[in-house]
Scaffold this motif. Structure first.
Motif, short mmCIF file in Angstrom:
data_model
loop_
_atom_site.label_atom_id
_atom_site.label_comp_id
_atom_site.label_asym_id
_atom_site.label_seq_id
_atom_site.Cartn_x
_atom_site.Cartn_y
_atom_site.Cartn_z
N HIS A 149 34.10 -55.65 -15.68
CA HIS A 149 32.91 -56.13 -14.96
C HIS A 149 31.61 -55.57 -15.52
CE1 HIS A 149 35.74 -57.86 -12.19
NE2 HIS A 149 36.23 -56.67 -11.89
N SER A 150 31.61 -54.30 -15.94
CA SER A 150 30.41 -53.74 -16.57
C SER A 150 30.83 -52.71 -17.60
CB SER A 150 29.45 -53.14 -15.52
OG SER A 150 29.90 -51.88 -15.09
N GLN A 151 30.09 -52.72 -18.70
CA GLN A 151 30.39 -51.82 -19.81
C GLN A 151 29.24 -50.86 -20.01
OE1 GLN A 151 31.34 -54.46 -23.11
NE2 GLN A 151 33.50 -54.22 -22.64
N PRO A 152 29.43 -49.75 -20.71
CA PRO A 152 30.64 -49.34 -21.40
C PRO A 152 31.70 -48.81 -20.42
CG PRO A 152 28.98 -47.64 -21.62
CD PRO A 152 28.32 -48.79 -20.90
N VAL A 153 32.97 -48.96 -20.80
CA VAL A 153 34.08 -48.47 -19.99
C VAL A 153 34.73 -47.31 -20.73
CG1 VAL A 153 36.36 -49.02 -19.02
CG2 VAL A 153 34.53 -50.74 -18.98
N SER A 154 34.84 -46.19 -20.02
CA SER A 154 35.57 -45.04 -20.57
C SER A 154 36.26 -44.34 -19.41
CB SER A 154 34.63 -44.09 -21.31
OG SER A 154 33.70 -43.51 -20.43
N TYR A 155 37.41 -43.77 -19.73
CA TYR A 155 38.16 -43.06 -18.70
C TYR A 155 39.06 -42.01 -19.32
CZ TYR A 155 41.67 -46.67 -19.86
OH TYR A 155 42.54 -47.52 -20.51
N LEU A 156 39.36 -41.01 -18.53
CA LEU A 156 40.30 -39.98 -18.91
C LEU A 156 41.68 -40.46 -18.48
CD1 LEU A 156 40.85 -37.09 -19.94
CD2 LEU A 156 40.48 -36.31 -17.59
N SER A 157 42.64 -40.44 -19.38
CA SER A 157 44.01 -40.86 -19.10
C SER A 157 44.93 -39.70 -19.44
CB SER A 157 44.37 -42.08 -19.96
OG SER A 157 45.74 -42.39 -19.83
N VAL A 158 45.67 -39.21 -18.45
CA VAL A 158 46.61 -38.11 -18.68
C VAL A 158 48.00 -38.63 -18.37
CG1 VAL A 158 47.23 -35.73 -18.19
CG2 VAL A 158 44.84 -36.45 -17.98
N GLY B 222 57.10 -42.01 -17.25
CA GLY B 222 56.23 -40.92 -16.82
C GLY B 222 55.24 -41.29 -15.74
N LEU B 223 54.37 -40.34 -15.47
CA LEU B 223 53.29 -40.50 -14.51
C LEU B 223 51.99 -40.61 -15.29
CD1 LEU B 223 54.18 -37.71 -11.92
CD2 LEU B 223 54.68 -40.15 -11.76
N LYS B 224 51.04 -41.35 -14.74
CA LYS B 224 49.74 -41.49 -15.40
C LYS B 224 48.65 -41.22 -14.39
CE LYS B 224 48.74 -44.53 -18.77
NZ LYS B 224 48.43 -45.84 -19.42
N PHE B 225 47.66 -40.43 -14.83
CA PHE B 225 46.48 -40.16 -14.03
C PHE B 225 45.29 -40.70 -14.80
CE2 PHE B 225 42.72 -37.54 -13.23
CZ PHE B 225 42.57 -37.74 -11.87
N LEU B 226 44.46 -41.51 -14.14
CA LEU B 226 43.24 -42.06 -14.75
C LEU B 226 42.03 -41.61 -13.94
CD1 LEU B 226 44.32 -45.79 -15.35
CD2 LEU B 226 44.50 -43.86 -16.93
N TYR B 227 40.99 -41.18 -14.65
CA TYR B 227 39.72 -40.84 -14.01
C TYR B 227 38.64 -41.61 -14.77
CZ TYR B 227 35.73 -38.35 -12.16
OH TYR B 227 34.55 -38.05 -11.54
N PHE B 228 37.97 -42.51 -14.07
CA PHE B 228 36.99 -43.39 -14.72
C PHE B 228 35.65 -42.68 -14.85
CE2 PHE B 228 40.38 -46.13 -13.66
CZ PHE B 228 40.37 -47.08 -14.67
N LEU B 229 35.14 -42.68 -16.08
CA LEU B 229 33.88 -42.00 -16.40
C LEU B 229 32.70 -42.96 -16.41
CD1 LEU B 229 35.33 -39.89 -19.33
CD2 LEU B 229 34.77 -39.07 -17.03
#
Length: 190
Positions: free
Chosen positions: A175-184, A133-140
């Motif tokens: 490199h810096s936290q917290p790390v969160s992202y939207l993954s579709v 598949g395809l993956k889209f990530l948007y880092f929050l």
């Protein structure tokens, strides 16, 4: 008097044209019909011939059957209120990567699965994700180095990535936290 089926077909033609980001003039030109005829079809004032619908379908790159689906009755809609996504234990999930499913949709043969991914404090980099598949990530939030095949990209909040998920990929360094992202993830059903 407008026919109900002409109104529905016209509304569907217009919706598909707008979704494709095509102007009425552009669609009329690529379909080989007059702009005034297209306008009358979209407003439900005429019942187009099968030949005309085939031309419009070709101009939109969709099958003719798309004009006859009852889009108003479709149930492929998902609403998840803030903070109410389903926390899932994914098979093969990496330790301390929290996956919150924000919806699940099957449209035709296309699956779409949006996740809110949060790296918990003890999360480690992991670069061997690989799936169809395809993956889209948007880092929050946070800053990471993301590995995609031979490429390493530094990303931070507001950055996005879109790629074929069949290549090895994942977070190479945090490199810096917290790390969160939207993954579709978008996959096709066989």
């Amino acid at each position: 008097m407008r026919s109900l089926s002409a109104s529905r077909i016209g509304a569907q033609v217009k919706a598909l044209r707008m979704a494709a980001g095509t102007s009425a003039g552009e669609l009329a030109r690529t379909s080989g019909i007059s702009a005034s005829m297209l306008s009358r079809i979209e407003r439900g004032l005429v019942s187009p011939s099968v030949e005309t619908l085939e031309r419009i379908a070709q101009g939109l790159h969709v099958p003719v059957s798309r004009f006859f689906g009852d889009q108003a009755r479709r149930t492929d809609f998902c609403h998840v209120r803030a903070g109410h996504g389903l926390v899932v234990d994914r098979i093969g999930a990496v330790a301390d990567y929290r996956y919150e499913l924000l919806g699940h949709l099957l449209s035709g043969n296309l699956f779409a699965e949006p996740y809110l991914v949060t790296l918990l404090p003890d999360a480690e980099p992991y670069v061997t994700f690989q799936h169809p598949g395809l993956k889209f990530l948007y880092f929050l939030s946070g800053e990471v180095t993301y590995r995609y095949g031979a490429k390493a990209i530094d990303v931070r909040a507001g950055d996005s990535l879109l790629f074929e998920a069949t290549a090895l990929h994942g977070i190479e360094a945090i490199h810096s936290q917290p790390v969160s992202y939207l993954s579709v993830v978008f996959t096709l059903r066989e």
